[in-house]
Write a protein that holds these residues in place. Sequence first.
Motif, PDB file in Angstrom:
ATOM      1  N   LEU A   9       0.753  -1.140  -0.082  1.00 13.75           N
ATOM      2  CA  LEU A   9      -0.126  -0.062  -0.162  1.00 13.75           C
ATOM      3  C   LEU A   9       0.927   1.302   0.008  1.00 13.75           C
ATOM      4  O   LEU A   9       0.606   2.372  -0.795  1.00 13.75           O
ATOM      5  N   GLU A  10       1.881   1.033   0.773  1.00 14.09           N
ATOM      6  CA  GLU A  10       2.767   2.436   0.794  1.00 14.09           C
ATOM      7  C   GLU A  10       3.429   2.704  -0.495  1.00 14.09           C
ATOM      8  O   GLU A  10       3.695   3.856  -0.991  1.00 14.09           O
ATOM      9  N   MET A  11       4.035   1.491  -1.144  1.00  9.89           N
ATOM     10  CA  MET A  11       4.478   1.604  -2.475  1.00  9.89           C
ATOM     11  C   MET A  11       3.518   2.240  -3.440  1.00  9.89           C
ATOM     12  O   MET A  11       3.891   3.151  -4.341  1.00  9.89           O
ATOM     13  N   LEU A  12       2.503   1.804  -3.434  1.00 13.97           N
ATOM     14  CA  LEU A  12       1.591   2.125  -4.381  1.00 13.97           C
ATOM     15  C   LEU A  12       1.048   3.586  -4.350  1.00 13.97           C
ATOM     16  O   LEU A  12       1.072   4.336  -5.246  1.00 13.97           O
ATOM     17  N   GLY A  13       0.859   3.981  -2.815  1.00 20.35           N
ATOM     18  CA  GLY A  13       0.626   5.510  -2.727  1.00 20.35           C
ATOM     19  C   GLY A  13       1.906   6.267  -3.085  1.00 20.35           C
ATOM     20  O   GLY A  13       1.596   7.469  -3.910  1.00 20.35           O
ATOM     21  N   GLU A  14       3.146   6.010  -2.920  1.00 26.49           N
ATOM     22  CA  GLU A  14       4.077   6.875  -3.433  1.00 26.49           C
ATOM     23  C   GLU A  14       4.450   6.807  -4.595  1.00 26.49           C
ATOM     24  O   GLU A  14       4.677   7.753  -5.354  1.00 26.49           O
TER      25      GLU A  14
END
Length: 153
Positions: A9-14
């Motif tokens: 999720l963090e990788m997706l958001g960034e």
Amino acid sequence: MGFLKRTALEMLGEALVNKIPFNRHIGLEYESVGDEECVIKFDMKPELVGNYFHGILHGGVISSALDMVGGTMAAVGILNDNPATHLPQLKTKLAKLSTIDIRVDYLRPGRGEQFFAKAQLLRAGRKVAVVRMELENNEGSLIAVATGTYMVG
């Protein structure tokens, strides 16, 4: 939420915020993304002013920020729908992610030093996701609300 999912999720958001040149140009920054909510932020700067008499945020910037956070939340729906999907399949689905429709209601002038765009997933289907978005300033005043429909499959 497991470590791998949180990391995804963090990788997706960034990635969705940082890989799009226009988002970097207006200064959008990823703040958080999770199953329940996605948040991006940006600072007021002179090039974002739409009404130079009053120094308020341009409506197009408001719409762009809301669309970006809405699209990111729709992508969370793709990830949640396919938790075991291999990375190439996930990239293929994300490449198809696009805005079908967005309705923005401007509630008050965009005054503030910093702005926060937040999104919540209302419905995630196999082909379409529906997302509710809000833009607040650093004082907590609600500037605009939106509903977006996104192609996800």
